[in-house]
Design an enzyme around this catalytic site. Structure first.
Site: not given
Ligand code: TPP
Ligand code: MG
Length: 327
Positions: A242, A246, A254
């Protein structure tokens, strides 16, 4: 690029989806910066190829379940931009009357069944939709989009197991962009490739370059055909990156700058554009027209959104339970 090249119409169709995603993302970020709209925004810029190639293998009847970053998945699936923008802007003309917002867009007419902010939850929901299709004898398939971080959540493992046991028509598409929020892949994931996890659930697991439209198309097509033929699920891990933080406003301190620069230098959208022209699959003029048409579509979607009202407060109690609650 891989050996067998799909038809020109398929190739240009993939580019149209990618361009719609890229231009839409650029406009969303510009509008947010201007303050005209306020919303949480998770840019999918850099990940355009994956859903564009997958959607080239799907019809409106097929389902997708996606996540907070999944605006590219929805656009690739064909959600009308006006309805999408209005929902993102919280307007009554949006797909969910402005009550879902960017993280809860639903548009069944184009198969966009759910958008969720709960990491890992797109997969069991896709299983449910696939099970319904299987029971009804329909030929639909369900695609679950999710990130690399989500592959460490229990629901991923439960969903893959169940889909395998019941031979559900699901395609699990992990968009491995190397980061889960601010955590680099290797800090939180036990295997070098998410696709290796498919072995534990007795289904095919494929790691593919998620920025290569032709490779991505072939991989998706095989998985979709398998699911449609009743042969069960596939786990696809599409490697990508990406380009932005985030969430909008995250300065991505980071991230290793060299890593980011290297990926951005290989931006899949202009690369694919140049390839289409160099291989004679499209002309410069054709693509320029396509791009300006999309810009016009986005202009209309933005204007429509800004001219639409917010939902009435009475809507708070509507669409929550089957019968409207009186509180
Ligand atoms: C069950 C849950 N745990 C933690 C979070 C907080 N959280 C939001 S996005 C994220 C990271 C997810 O990363 P990834 O699956 O790689 O997706 P990306 O954002 O990189 O597309 C986290 C931990 C959440 N929304 N839901
Ligand atoms: Mg990720």
């Amino acid at each position: 690029m891989t050996a067998a090249i799909p038809d020109r119409d398929v190739l240009v169709g993939i580019y149209r989806r990618m361009t719609r995603i890229k231009q839409n993302d650029e406009r969303f970020r510009a509008v947010l910066k201007s303050g005209k709209l306020v919303m949480p925004y998770y840019s999918p810029r850099g990940q355009e190829v994956i859903p564009s190639a997958v959607s080239a293998c799907l019809s409106d009847e097929d389902y997708i379940c996606t996540i907070y970053r999944g605006v590219h998945d929805m656009i690739a699936k064909g959600i009308p931009l006006k309805d999408l923008w209005a929902e993102f802007g919280g307007r009554v003309t949006g797909t969910c009357k402005g009550k879902g917002g960017p993280m809860h867009v639903t548009h069944p007419a184009t198969g966009v069944m759910v958008t969720t902010g709960i990491v890992g939850s797109s997969m069991p929901i896709a299983n449910g939709l696939a099970l319904a299709a299987q029971i009804r004898g329909e030929k639909r398939v369900a695609v679950a989009y999710f990130g690399d971080g989500a592959s460490n959540i229990g629901a991923f493992h439960e969903a893959l197991n169940m889909a395998s046991v019941w031979k559900l028509p699901v395609i699990f598409v992990c968009q491995n962009n190397g980061y889960a929020e601010h955590t680099k892949y290797a800090y939180g994931t036990s295997v070098p490739n998410v696709a290796q996890r498919a072995v534990a659930y007795a289904m095919p697991g494929v790691t593919v370059d998620g920025n290569d439209p032709v490779a991505m198309y072939h991989t998706a097509r095989e998985a979709v055909e398998r699911a449609r033929a009743g042969q069960g699920p596939t786990l696809i891990e599409a490697k990508t990156f990406r380009f932005h933080g985030h969430v909008f406003g995250d300065a991505d301190a980071y991230m290793d700058k060299g890593e980011k620069d290297a990926w951005m230098a290989k931006d899949p959208v202009p690369l694919y554009r140049a390839w289409l022209i160099a291989t004679g699959n499209a002309s410069e003029e054709e693509l320029a027209t396509l791009e300006s048409d999309i810009e016009g579509e986005i202009d209309e979607a933005l204007e429509f959104t800004l001219n639409s009202p917010y939902p009435d407060v009475a809507e708070l109690k509507r669409d929550v339970f089957k019968d409207e609650v009186s509180v």
